[in-house]
Design a protein around this motif. Structure first.
Motif, PDB file in Angstrom:
ATOM      1  N   VAL A  45       0.832  -1.206   0.000  1.00 13.47           N
ATOM      2  CA  VAL A  45       0.000   0.000   0.000  1.00 13.47           C
ATOM      3  C   VAL A  45       0.869   1.260   0.000  1.00 13.47           C
ATOM      4  O   VAL A  45       0.595   2.217  -0.729  1.00 13.47           O
ATOM      5  N   VAL A  68      -1.849   2.062  -8.824  1.00 12.83           N
ATOM      6  CA  VAL A  68      -3.258   1.747  -8.596  1.00 12.83           C
ATOM      7  C   VAL A  68      -3.419   0.249  -8.339  1.00 12.83           C
ATOM      8  O   VAL A  68      -4.163  -0.170  -7.447  1.00 12.83           O
ATOM      9  N   THR A  69      -2.691  -0.561  -9.098  1.00 10.73           N
ATOM     10  CA  THR A  69      -2.741  -2.013  -8.900  1.00 10.73           C
ATOM     11  C   THR A  69      -2.245  -2.389  -7.511  1.00 10.73           C
ATOM     12  O   THR A  69      -2.843  -3.239  -6.835  1.00 10.73           O
ATOM     13  N   LEU A  71      -2.348  -0.529  -4.902  1.00 10.39           N
ATOM     14  CA  LEU A  71      -3.345  -0.085  -3.929  1.00 10.39           C
ATOM     15  C   LEU A  71      -4.545  -1.028  -3.855  1.00 10.39           C
ATOM     16  O   LEU A  71      -5.266  -1.039  -2.861  1.00 10.39           O
ATOM     17  N   ILE A  72      -4.769  -1.805  -4.886  1.00 10.99           N
ATOM     18  CA  ILE A  72      -5.835  -2.805  -4.848  1.00 10.99           C
ATOM     19  C   ILE A  72      -5.349  -4.091  -4.191  1.00 10.99           C
ATOM     20  O   ILE A  72      -6.056  -4.700  -3.391  1.00 10.99           O
ATOM     21  N   VAL A  73      -4.130  -4.499  -4.504  1.00 10.37           N
ATOM     22  CA  VAL A  73      -3.589  -5.768  -3.996  1.00 10.37           C
ATOM     23  C   VAL A  73      -3.190  -5.655  -2.522  1.00 10.37           C
ATOM     24  O   VAL A  73      -3.356  -6.609  -1.756  1.00 10.37           O
ATOM     25  N   VAL A  76      -5.859  -6.408   0.156  1.00 11.43           N
ATOM     26  CA  VAL A  76      -6.206  -7.824   0.102  1.00 11.43           C
ATOM     27  C   VAL A  76      -5.175  -8.648   0.856  1.00 11.43           C
ATOM     28  O   VAL A  76      -5.507  -9.564   1.611  1.00 11.43           O
TER      29      VAL A  76
END
Length: 83
Positions: A45, A68-69, A71-73, A76
């Motif tokens: 993050v 952005v990727t 921040l998505i992973v 999780v």
């Protein structure tokens, strides 16, 4: 502490996005012995935010999408970690 000339000669050959990617990979490899998904999630993050906030004039736009990727992973990974 590294001398500034060494850092300057490194950054002349590469853009800041490539340097940040190298630091992200090294920090991820450094966190692997801890065997904590939460640490990897926080690391992901933080680097996602760094990639997202890096000006496009210093790095190519695809590093923005990589941020952005991340921040998505990252969340999780953090949520899937054990307490």
């Amino acid at each position: 502490m590294l001398p500034l000339q060494l850092i300057d000669t490194f950054l002349l050959d590469y853009n800041i996005g490539q340097a940040l990617l190298l630091v992200f990979i090294l920090s991820t490899v450094g966190a692997l012995p801890l065997k904590s998904r939460r640490v990897l999630g926080v690391n992901t993050v933080v680097f996602g935010l760094i990639f997202l906030l890096t000006p496009v004039t210093l790095a190519k736009p695809h590093y923005l999408f990589f941020g952005v990727t991340l921040l998505i992973v990252g969340p999780v990974l953090y949520v899937s970690g054990n307490r």
